[in-house]
Design a protein around this motif. Structure first.
Motif, mmCIF file in Angstrom:
data_model
loop_
_atom_site.group_PDB
_atom_site.id
_atom_site.type_symbol
_atom_site.label_atom_id
_atom_site.label_comp_id
_atom_site.label_asym_id
_atom_site.label_seq_id
_atom_site.Cartn_x
_atom_site.Cartn_y
_atom_site.Cartn_z
ATOM 1 N N LEU A 239 -10.014 3.176 4.751
ATOM 2 C CA LEU A 239 -8.797 3.756 4.264
ATOM 3 C C LEU A 239 -7.903 5.012 4.652
ATOM 4 O O LEU A 239 -7.037 5.778 3.998
ATOM 5 C CB LEU A 239 -8.873 4.126 2.153
ATOM 6 C CG LEU A 239 -9.422 1.948 2.518
ATOM 7 C CD1 LEU A 239 -9.484 2.449 0.799
ATOM 8 C CD2 LEU A 239 -8.243 1.769 2.177
ATOM 9 N N SER A 240 -9.566 5.394 5.863
ATOM 10 C CA SER A 240 -7.899 6.880 6.698
ATOM 11 C C SER A 240 -8.804 6.785 7.492
ATOM 12 O O SER A 240 -9.833 6.476 8.253
ATOM 13 C CB SER A 240 -9.198 7.851 5.669
ATOM 14 O OG SER A 240 -10.023 7.445 5.938
ATOM 15 N N PHE A 241 -7.349 7.573 8.428
ATOM 16 C CA PHE A 241 -7.228 7.463 9.322
ATOM 17 C C PHE A 241 -6.588 8.825 10.272
ATOM 18 O O PHE A 241 -5.429 9.422 9.808
ATOM 19 C CB PHE A 241 -6.593 6.345 9.887
ATOM 20 C CG PHE A 241 -6.333 6.498 11.618
ATOM 21 C CD1 PHE A 241 -7.394 5.022 12.211
ATOM 22 C CD2 PHE A 241 -5.967 6.949 12.161
ATOM 23 C CE1 PHE A 241 -7.482 5.131 13.205
ATOM 24 C CE2 PHE A 241 -5.609 6.180 13.840
ATOM 25 C CZ PHE A 241 -6.777 5.888 14.723
ATOM 26 N N LEU B 22 -4.317 11.216 7.378
ATOM 27 C CA LEU B 22 -4.208 9.711 7.038
ATOM 28 C C LEU B 22 -4.450 9.330 5.640
ATOM 29 O O LEU B 22 -5.986 8.243 6.157
ATOM 30 C CB LEU B 22 -3.106 9.028 8.280
ATOM 31 C CG LEU B 22 -2.432 7.771 7.110
ATOM 32 C CD1 LEU B 22 -0.866 8.650 5.958
ATOM 33 C CD2 LEU B 22 -1.668 6.969 8.499
ATOM 34 N N ASN B 23 -4.431 8.728 4.434
ATOM 35 C CA ASN B 23 -4.816 8.199 3.098
ATOM 36 C C ASN B 23 -4.227 7.340 2.899
ATOM 37 O O ASN B 23 -2.973 7.789 3.397
ATOM 38 C CB ASN B 23 -5.672 8.984 2.207
ATOM 39 C CG ASN B 23 -6.567 10.182 2.833
ATOM 40 O OD1 ASN B 23 -7.236 9.638 3.600
ATOM 41 N ND2 ASN B 23 -6.508 11.569 2.171
ATOM 42 N N ILE B 24 -4.706 6.150 2.582
ATOM 43 C CA ILE B 24 -3.859 4.539 2.358
ATOM 44 C C ILE B 24 -4.655 4.717 0.456
ATOM 45 O O ILE B 24 -6.143 4.528 0.764
ATOM 46 C CB ILE B 24 -4.240 3.676 3.108
ATOM 47 C CG1 ILE B 24 -3.110 3.725 4.820
ATOM 48 C CG2 ILE B 24 -3.967 2.265 2.659
ATOM 49 C CD1 ILE B 24 -3.476 2.905 5.812
ATOM 50 N N CYS C 182 3.723 -3.196 5.952
ATOM 51 C CA CYS C 182 4.124 -2.774 6.824
ATOM 52 C C CYS C 182 4.528 -1.329 6.164
ATOM 53 O O CYS C 182 4.956 -1.249 5.797
ATOM 54 C CB CYS C 182 4.756 -2.888 8.692
ATOM 55 S SG CYS C 182 3.705 -4.388 9.176
ATOM 56 N N LYS C 183 4.702 0.011 6.863
ATOM 57 C CA LYS C 183 5.121 1.328 6.581
ATOM 58 C C LYS C 183 4.983 1.441 7.944
ATOM 59 O O LYS C 183 3.970 1.724 9.132
ATOM 60 C CB LYS C 183 4.030 1.888 5.180
ATOM 61 C CG LYS C 183 4.729 1.119 3.943
ATOM 62 C CD LYS C 183 3.424 2.680 3.138
ATOM 63 C CE LYS C 183 4.152 1.367 1.799
ATOM 64 N NZ LYS C 183 5.684 1.283 1.833
ATOM 65 N N ASN C 184 5.830 3.275 8.290
ATOM 66 C CA ASN C 184 5.841 3.548 9.734
ATOM 67 C C ASN C 184 5.396 5.013 9.130
ATOM 68 O O ASN C 184 5.656 5.266 7.668
ATOM 69 C CB ASN C 184 7.052 3.388 9.691
ATOM 70 C CG ASN C 184 7.465 2.077 10.551
ATOM 71 O OD1 ASN C 184 7.596 1.554 9.802
ATOM 72 N ND2 ASN C 184 7.159 2.540 11.326
ATOM 73 N N PHE D 122 0.684 -1.268 0.308
ATOM 74 C CA PHE D 122 0.233 -0.190 0.078
ATOM 75 C C PHE D 122 0.866 1.464 0.300
ATOM 76 O O PHE D 122 2.150 1.257 0.506
ATOM 77 C CB PHE D 122 -1.026 -0.149 0.874
ATOM 78 C CG PHE D 122 -0.564 0.198 2.302
ATOM 79 C CD1 PHE D 122 -0.015 1.239 3.510
ATOM 80 C CD2 PHE D 122 0.100 -1.316 3.095
ATOM 81 C CE1 PHE D 122 0.686 1.162 4.367
ATOM 82 C CE2 PHE D 122 0.834 -1.068 4.386
ATOM 83 C CZ PHE D 122 0.751 0.406 5.240
ATOM 84 N N GLU D 123 0.746 2.459 -0.729
ATOM 85 C CA GLU D 123 0.731 4.089 -0.184
ATOM 86 C C GLU D 123 0.611 4.587 0.363
ATOM 87 O O GLU D 123 -0.582 4.743 1.136
ATOM 88 C CB GLU D 123 1.459 4.360 -1.553
ATOM 89 C CG GLU D 123 1.622 3.570 -2.771
ATOM 90 C CD GLU D 123 1.619 4.671 -4.042
ATOM 91 O OE1 GLU D 123 0.756 5.276 -4.274
ATOM 92 O OE2 GLU D 123 2.627 3.667 -4.759
ATOM 93 N N LEU D 124 0.807 5.444 1.179
ATOM 94 C CA LEU D 124 0.438 6.350 2.401
ATOM 95 C C LEU D 124 0.445 7.616 1.329
ATOM 96 O O LEU D 124 1.502 8.129 0.952
ATOM 97 C CB LEU D 124 1.826 6.376 3.471
ATOM 98 C CG LEU D 124 2.107 5.510 3.736
ATOM 99 C CD1 LEU D 124 2.967 5.346 5.576
ATOM 100 C CD2 LEU D 124 0.279 4.614 4.807
#
Length: 689
Positions: A84-86, A51-53, A113-115, A38-40
């Protein structure tokens, strides 16, 4: 998806003997998984930015955990969301969060996983330490500290310290008068990356009887992952000189002499360690050298309190658990009662809560006394899975510095429905047209048995063939009787727990060998007794009265019977008698029906001379087995002079209205028996007048 994932045989766990830091490990470190699912929308978020994914995985059933902290697969499946958003919550300081994506591809779990750095303003990660009037500021190398420049402002902002990113980690000491105002901020060379909110000024408080210092060594949480692993959440000062860094210690509860150093240079973050003895509780605390050469700076201790036992009590339908009581001594010292505790500045208060999770749903909480170390959870629905975890909240002062921490026990679960219960031990099989299996329930298992199941051996396996909720009616095998059968019985109780299958019992099967020999199979129809002997019974073909013919030793496997008194069929069955305590228990075999072979009696001489004796020829003997019958009498010319179509027919010696002459005549008998066999016979009859 959840049910599918739960079938995965291997859950990935790791044990770390060093820092975990704020970036979560666990599933994200597994070599089989990556970070390209996935992309941030951004790797640096200024609150209240969303934050959108964007999903790139192509997987099915994709979900996300926005604050992954090393949990196992089962745990994340309970909390993962499809959104998909937070929007992150401001926790008062910047934090590096791990976002975990979980999905499924071709029946296999996929993890990515991503940070992301989340901050409310441009304040970096830092710490300060106070000793009298000396203050030490530290800005560490940290994932969140990715600014180009930093500055420390003192007082009204007139005094500044400017720092380049290449100078990190950075340490600065200053003698001040408390209380003291300061502000630390970071700055990006690209203005668009800076947060619109500016960092606020902070105050270092004056020393008082009880002082709250946010960067004093403090163990915020001790959590048992299981009886062999513990996870610690630690907050404290950052240091540039490892030799002066805090040291983590451990000792056995209530045995301060076992103290051991287990981690040097500890900094804020999460840590995992092994437990030396899973049957014991351990206490942890942190100590560091004072920055001004005075008494060492120490944290309060936080101890484990493992749940050692969880069991189901069927007599009261309750789950019973017990755990190690949280210690009442503090670093080996007996605490002074309030208000005397003010003399050494050491005090602590505890509260305790038991968390209960049923069928992996949201937990409920039960408040307990802090001294409680066991709990009986009454009137549970024993068909469901229950999980328990206790949490102690510990707060107070240590050397006049306030602290707060939590001790979380290991999580224990019980699913009584998955428990295999002891088998039934007393059953028998008997035959009454079909095989029936009856159970004598000894009530050793106190819970209500909801259903009983009958299993029959087919090849090397036992297959379920019947069930009942009323065992008094027995269990039935409806198949045709043609051999001895082996059976086992199991049951399901009100908790949906299944029993182990009983020992097998074998039906007694009776067969005939030759004309008058009966044999039977050697299997035991009793599970709790041996065979004490046999009794052979005859069912009278006319009255149907059952008559005991013979008693036989248990070693016998065949016997001969006298069929002379019978004309059509002889019906026998065998009764096996149990030995020992089961002397009043019996098991019947199948009925065996022996057809009696026909025997026809005709006189050697027939004298139809009307003298009143032997004037009528009739058939005598054992003739009831005939279904179809025919007998013909031939003269010397081959003519049929008499024809019998029934065993009850007679002949007066007359053929075509004339008396036949004296002489020898031949008779032939043919017929079909009731069992389908054909019968034929022939002989010579002499007629004398």
């Amino acid at each position: 998806m959840m049910s599918l994932f739960k079938t995965i045989c291997v859950l990935v766990f790791f044990i770390f003997f060093g820092i975990i830091d704020s970036e979560a490990q666990g599933l994200c470190d597994h070599k089989a998984f990556g970070n390209d699912g996935f992309e941030l929308s951004s790797t640096d978020i200024c609150l209240p930015e969303v934050l959108n994914i964007k999903d790139k995985s192509g997987n099915d059933h994709v979900k996300y955990v926005y604050d992954y902290q090393g949990e196992n697969l089962e745990s994340i499946l309970l909390t993962a969301t499809k959104q998909l958003s937070f929007i992150y919550t401001d926790i008062g300081k910047p934090k590096n969060y791990t976002i975990l994506q979980v999905g499924e591809k071709k029946g296999k779990v996929e993890i990515s996983c991503k940070n992301v750095n989340v901050r409310a303003n441009n304040e970096p990660i830092y710490s300060y330490t106070v000793c009298d009037s000396l203050v030490e500021f530290n800005i560490p190398l940290h994932k969140v500290n990715n600014f180009d420049t930093y500055k420390i402002e003192f007082g009204s902002g007139i005094s500044l310290v400017n720092i380049q990113s290449t100078q990190l980690p950075y340490s600065f000491r200053r003698v001040v008068s408390l209380p003291y105002i300061f502000k630390i901020s970071g700055n990006y060379s690209d203005p668009s990356k800076n947060c619109s909110n500016t960092s606020s000024a902070k105050v270092i408080p004056s020393k008082s009887i009880i002082t709250a210092l946010p960067y004093s060594p403090n163990i915020e949480k001790v959590e048992l992952l299981d009886l062999k692993r513990v996870k610690l959440d630690y907050t404290g000062p950052y240091v540039n000189d490892p030799s002066s860094g805090p040291v983590l210690y451990r000792y056995e509860k209530n045995n301060f002499s076992t103290i051991q150093e287990i981690q040097k240079g500890i900094v804020s973050g999460q840590y995992e360690f092994s437990i030396p003895d899973s049957s014991k509780a351990y206490c942890f605390y942190v100590k560091r050298k004072s920055i001004c050469g005075k008494e060492d700076e120490e944290s309060a201790e936080i101890c484990t309190h493992p749940i050692m036992k969880l069991s189901f009590n069927p007599n009261f339908i309750q789950n019973e658990l017990s755990w190690d009581q949280y210690p009442t001594r503090f670093k080996g010292l007996t605490l002074l009662p309030f208000p005397l505790a003010i003399l050494n500045g050491i005090s602590f208060n505890t509260s305790q809560v038991l968390k209960v999770i049923v069928e992996n749903l949201n937990p409920s909480s039960i408040m307990l006394s802090s001294s409680t170390f066991n709990y009986f959870h009454k009137s549970v629905d024993c068909s469901k899975k229950y999980c328990y975890q206790t949490e102690q909240v510990i707060s107070g002062t240590y050397k006049y510095v306030s602290y707060y921490g939590r001790s979380i026990s290991n999580k224990v679960c019980i699913d009584q429905s998955q428990t295999i219960l002891p088998p039934i031990t007393n059953l028998l099989v008997t035959t009454n047209k079909q095989n029936y299996v009856y159970v004598e329930d000894d009530k050793s298992w106190p819970l209500r048995k909801e259903n009983w199941f009958l299993y029959k051996q087919t090849g090397s396996n036992f297959t379920k063939i019947d069930s009942t909720s009323n065992i008094a009616l027995g269990l039935k095998d409806s198949s045709i009787l043609n051999k001895s059968e082996n059976y086992k019985v199991g049951f399901v109780d009100q908790c949906n727990s299944r029993s182990a299958l009983s020992d097998s019992v074998s039906s007694v099967f009776l067969n005939f060998q030759g004309q008058n020999t009966i044999n039977w199979t050697p299997g035991n129809p009793f599970s709790a007794d041996s065979i004490g002997g046999y009794e052979l019974f005859l069912k009278d073909e006319k009255t149907k009265v059952q008559l005991k013919v013979e008693e036989l030793d248990s070693s016998k496997r065949k016997t001969e019977v006298d069929l002379g008194p019978f004309e059509e069929f002889a019906t026998f069955y065998l009764k096996a008698k149990a030995s020992g305590h089961g002397i009043n228990k019996f098991s019947n075999s199948n009925d065996i029906l022996l057809p009696i072979s026909p025997v026809i009696y005709l006189p050697d001489v027939f004298t139809p001379n009307k003298d009143g004796e032997n004037d009528i020829l009739k058939i005598n003997g054992k003739v009831l087995m005939f279904k179809d019958f025919q007998m013909q009498i031939f003269n010397r010319f081959g003519e049929v002079v008499a024809n019998f179509n029934d065993v009850n027919d007679t002949w007066d010696g007359v053929y075509k209205n004339n008396e036949v002459v004296s002489g020898l005549y031949i008779y032939k008998v043919s017929g079909i028996l009731k069992n389908g066999e054909k019968f034929s016979n022939a002989g010579v009859l002499e007629i004398m007048r």
